[in-house]
Scaffold this motif. Structure first.
Motif, PDB file in Angstrom:
ATOM      1  N   UNK A   1       0.842  -1.199   0.000  1.00 34.83           N
ATOM      2  CA  UNK A   1       0.000   0.000   0.000  1.00 34.83           C
ATOM      3  C   UNK A   1       0.872   1.242   0.000  1.00 34.83           C
ATOM      4  N   UNK A   2       0.405   2.266  -0.690  1.00 37.93           N
ATOM      5  CA  UNK A   2       1.002   3.589  -0.551  1.00 37.93           C
ATOM      6  C   UNK A   2      -0.110   4.567  -0.211  1.00 37.93           C
ATOM      7  N   UNK A   3       0.230   5.529   0.623  1.00 35.47           N
ATOM      8  CA  UNK A   3      -0.694   6.608   0.971  1.00 35.47           C
ATOM      9  C   UNK A   3       0.075   7.906   0.796  1.00 35.47           C
ATOM     10  N   UNK A   4      -0.434   8.803  -0.056  1.00 31.02           N
ATOM     11  CA  UNK A   4       0.251  10.064  -0.354  1.00 31.02           C
ATOM     12  C   UNK A   4      -0.650  11.228   0.016  1.00 31.02           C
ATOM     13  N   UNK A   5      -0.052  12.243   0.642  1.00 29.14           N
ATOM     14  CA  UNK A   5      -0.813  13.436   1.011  1.00 29.14           C
ATOM     15  C   UNK A   5       0.151  14.585   1.271  1.00 29.14           C
TER      16      UNK A   5
ATOM     17  N   UNK B   1       4.750   4.025   2.515  1.00 26.00           N
ATOM     18  CA  UNK B   1       4.855   2.821   1.685  1.00 26.00           C
ATOM     19  C   UNK B   1       4.899   1.635   2.631  1.00 26.00           C
ATOM     20  N   UNK B   2       3.841   0.804   2.591  1.00 24.90           N
ATOM     21  CA  UNK B   2       3.697  -0.291   3.553  1.00 24.90           C
ATOM     22  C   UNK B   2       3.603  -1.628   2.827  1.00 24.90           C
ATOM     23  N   UNK B   3       4.366  -2.597   3.304  1.00 25.27           N
ATOM     24  CA  UNK B   3       4.269  -3.933   2.728  1.00 25.27           C
ATOM     25  C   UNK B   3       3.936  -4.928   3.829  1.00 25.27           C
TER      26      UNK B   3
END
Length: 193
Positions: free
Chosen positions: A160-164, A174-176
């Motif tokens: 997963x990536x979360x951008x803000x 960036x989570x694995x």
């Protein structure tokens, strides 16, 4: 477009005649970004590598302007002696996440396919969440695999990536091998922290 994950962790070469390298500690990082780069929520079992939080930045010698300001902090289940993330189970892919921040723009070190992306709102802060399912194993038995995992079963793991952007600072989580709910809690803790 990308056929899969392609990593290149090589830093941009900065000519020492033109650019000056600086190593920032927690105080310089806070002064530059206007806040501590803390992660209030860290999932159980994850830790940060021991040692102080530091960052390598580059300034233009002629103008004094910061040219590269990307700072990362990683939280993982285990670490190798060199400080890189290490897995604790039969899957060679480590479990954890990295928070990367920059005022100048984050330069990704790899391309990922995107299986799903969606934009959501965390208390007025737009967040782009992306997910992809990446394969792991089996390793080619003719090649030496880490920790003797040459017989590792094939499977997939979540990335997963979360951008803000928060207060003029771009963030990327960036989570694995974490659940979406954990990624959401990490992001919410940073935004509301």
């Amino acid at each position: 477009e990308s056929a899969g994950f392609v990593s290149d962790t090589t830093r941009i070469y900065r000519d020492p005649d033109l650019y000056e390298e600086e190593i920032w500690g927690q105080k310089e990082i806070k002064d530059y970004y206007g806040r501590e780069l803390n992660v209030p929520y860290i999932p159980d079992g994850l830790t940060e590598r021991e040692g102080p939080v530091t960052a390598v930045v580059y300034r233009d010698k002629a103008t004094g302007e910061v040219m590269e300001d990307q700072v990362s902090r990683g939280f993982w289940v285990d670490f190798w002696e060199d400080g890189s993330p290490k897995s604790k189970d039969g899957i060679v892919i480590p479990e954890g996440f990295t928070m990367t921040v920059s005022k100048l723009g984050i330069l990704p070190c790899g391309l990922l396919p995107v299986d799903e992306e969606r934009s959501t709102d965390f208390g007025g802060v737009p967040v782009m969440l992306c997910h992809c399912s990446l394969p792991y194993g089996p390793f080619d038995p003719t090649q030496k695999a880490p920790d003797g995992l040459s017989n590792m079963p094939a499977g997939y793991y979540d990335f997963y990536t979360a951008s803000f952007t928060l207060d003029g600072v771009e963030y990327e989580i960036a989570a694995q091998r974490l659940e979406l709910g954990e990624v959401v809690q990490i992001v919410a803790s940073i935004i509301h922290g």
